[in-house]
Design an enzyme around this catalytic site. Sequence first.
Site, PDB file in Angstrom:
ATOM      1  N   SER A   1       6.782 -12.439  -5.867  1.00 51.60           N
ATOM      2  CA  SER A   1       5.401 -12.403  -5.387  1.00 51.60           C
ATOM      3  C   SER A   1       5.347 -11.627  -4.075  1.00 51.60           C
ATOM      4  CB  SER A   1       4.886 -13.822  -5.160  1.00 51.60           C
ATOM      5  OG  SER A   1       5.523 -14.369  -4.023  1.00 51.60           O
ATOM      6  N   LYS A   2       4.149 -11.499  -3.550  1.00 53.77           N
ATOM      7  CA  LYS A   2       3.918 -10.771  -2.293  1.00 53.77           C
ATOM      8  C   LYS A   2       4.873 -11.219  -1.175  1.00 53.77           C
ATOM      9  CE  LYS A   2       0.728  -7.779  -2.784  1.00 53.77           C
ATOM     10  NZ  LYS A   2       1.219  -6.425  -2.593  1.00 53.77           N
ATOM     11  N   ARG A   3       5.217 -12.482  -1.233  1.00 50.82           N
ATOM     12  CA  ARG A   3       6.104 -13.029  -0.219  1.00 50.82           C
ATOM     13  C   ARG A   3       7.417 -12.255  -0.102  1.00 50.82           C
ATOM     14  NH1 ARG A   3       8.825 -17.252  -0.892  1.00 50.82           N
ATOM     15  NH2 ARG A   3       8.184 -17.450  -3.062  1.00 50.82           N
TER      16      ARG A   3
ATOM     17  N   GLU B   1       2.711   0.727  -3.863  1.00 59.63           N
ATOM     18  CA  GLU B   1       3.223   0.642  -2.495  1.00 59.63           C
ATOM     19  C   GLU B   1       4.542   1.408  -2.354  1.00 59.63           C
ATOM     20  OE1 GLU B   1       2.885  -3.465  -0.736  1.00 59.63           O
ATOM     21  OE2 GLU B   1       2.160  -3.848  -2.765  1.00 59.63           O
TER      22      GLU B   1
END
Length: 464
Positions: free
Chosen positions: A246-248, A256
Site C-alpha cells: 500500500s501507499k505506506r 510515480e
Amino acid sequence: MSSNESTTVRTRFAPSPTGTLHLGNVRTALFAWAYARKHNGKFILRIEDTDQARSSEQSAAGIIRDLKWLGLDYDEGPFFQMQRLERYQRVVRQMLDKGLAYRCYMSEAELDALRDSQKARGEKPRYDGRWRPERGLTPPHGVQPVIRFRNPDTGSVVWDDEVKGRIEIANSELDDLVIARPDGTPTYNFCVVVDDMDMAITHVVRGDGHVGNTPRQINIFQALGYPVPVFAHLPTVLGSDGEKLSKRHGATGLDEYAANGYLPSAVINGLARMGFAHGNDEVFTPEQLVQWFDLSAINPAPARFDQQKFEWIAGEHLKRVPTAQLARAVIPFLPVSAPDEGTLAAACDLYRDRVSTLKALAQSIGYFFTAPLVNTELLVQHLNETNRNAFTSVTQALGALPTWDKSQIGAAIKGVLTQYALKPPQLMMPIRVAVSGGTSTPSVDATLEVLGRTQTLERLRAVA
Ligand code: GLU
C-alpha cells in the site's frame, strides 16, 4: 489446450480502469506479456469498464500510457467491455435458447429470507435453484427476472493452475450464477468468459484474488463448448514488512515510477523479480526476461516488494544504458531543454554510477547547464584566508592551460597545491563549491573537463 503446441499462445491483460496502475497489476500485465512474447504469441489489452460508477476514461488512458511507457506492447485492443454489451446479451439469449441458462424471478427479499434460513441451519448461503425450469414455477407478472447460469449439480471443477498447482472445487459448492441483471446488463464473471472465448485466450494470467471465480468461469466455458484456457493465478504482492502493498510502502503507482525517472527496463526487472527468478541473475533486460520466462517458474508464495532492492536494480540499469540513450532519456528532467550534446553525454557518464533514477541524474548534472546558486556560508567554510591566494593562482593556472583536458587540469591543480603547501581538499573543495554549488562532485579534474574552460573560469572568478 496447454499441450497443443500448434495453438498460438494468446494472453491478455484485463484491468479495470478504476485508478492508476498499481505495481501488483503491472506485474500481472508483465507476466502475461512475457509469456506471449516468449511463445511468439499475442498479447491483448482489454479494459473491463462495466463498473460504470468506478470506471473512468482518464484511468483507461493512464493505463494505456503506462503500458506504453513500460514497453508492454499489445497486439490487439484495447477492447472496452462497454462496447461489447450487445455481444454479451446475444450470448445470454443463446444460452437461454439452449437451456444453459434460465430466468429467475426471485426477489431480493426472498433471497435474503433464503440466506437467513440457510445460515440459521449452519449452511453456506446459496441460491437453491428454485426457478430452474423443471421446477415448473409460474413467472409472476410485472417482475423483471435475472438470468442464471445452470451450474452442473454433480462432479467437480478441476484445473491445473500453472502457478498454484491442481485445484478442485465440487459443483455442490457452486450455485447458479447470475449472468444478467433484471435490466439486462451482463455480470462480471460472464463478460470475462465471453471475452476470453471471443478473444481466443489460451492462457489466463491474473491475480489470485480471482481464484474463486475460476470454477464458475470454467463451467460456463464448458457449457458454451469452448476449450478451457490454462490458468495462472499470481500470488499477491506484499510490502517488505509482509503487509499487503500500500501507499505506506512508498510509491505504488506505476505513474510515480515514470515521473521519478526510473528506467522502464529497471521497473520490468524489479517487477519480474517479485515471483520470478532465473538462477542467480538479479539484473536482466526485458529481452532476457522474455527468453527465460515461464509461468510454471513463478513462485506460488506471496512476493515481497523491497524498495531498497528495487533502487539497487534501478541503479544497475542506469549504469548499463548506452550513453546516447541515457542522454536522451534525461533531457525531460533537466532544467534546460536543449543542452549541449557533448556536455550532456559526458556529464551522464560522469554521474551514472551514483544515482538510480533519471530525476536524480538530472539533479546531479543540472549545474553543467545552469550556473549554481552558491551558498555563502558554505563558500566561506571552504574558501577563506587559508587558501584564497592559492585559489586565485589555480584560477590563473587553469586559464593559461594550452589544452583543456583532465590530465592538464589535474597537473595544474597539483602544481598550485605544492606551491602553497596545501592538502588536496583545500583546493578541491572550494573549486567544487564554486562550480557545482555543492561539495560532492566526481573527481575535480574530470568534472572541470566536462564543464569546459569558459564556464569553469567564470564560476571560479565569480566567487574569488
Ligand atoms: N478486471 C479484473 C481485475 O482488474 C481482471 C479480470 C481477469 O483478469 O480475469 O482484477
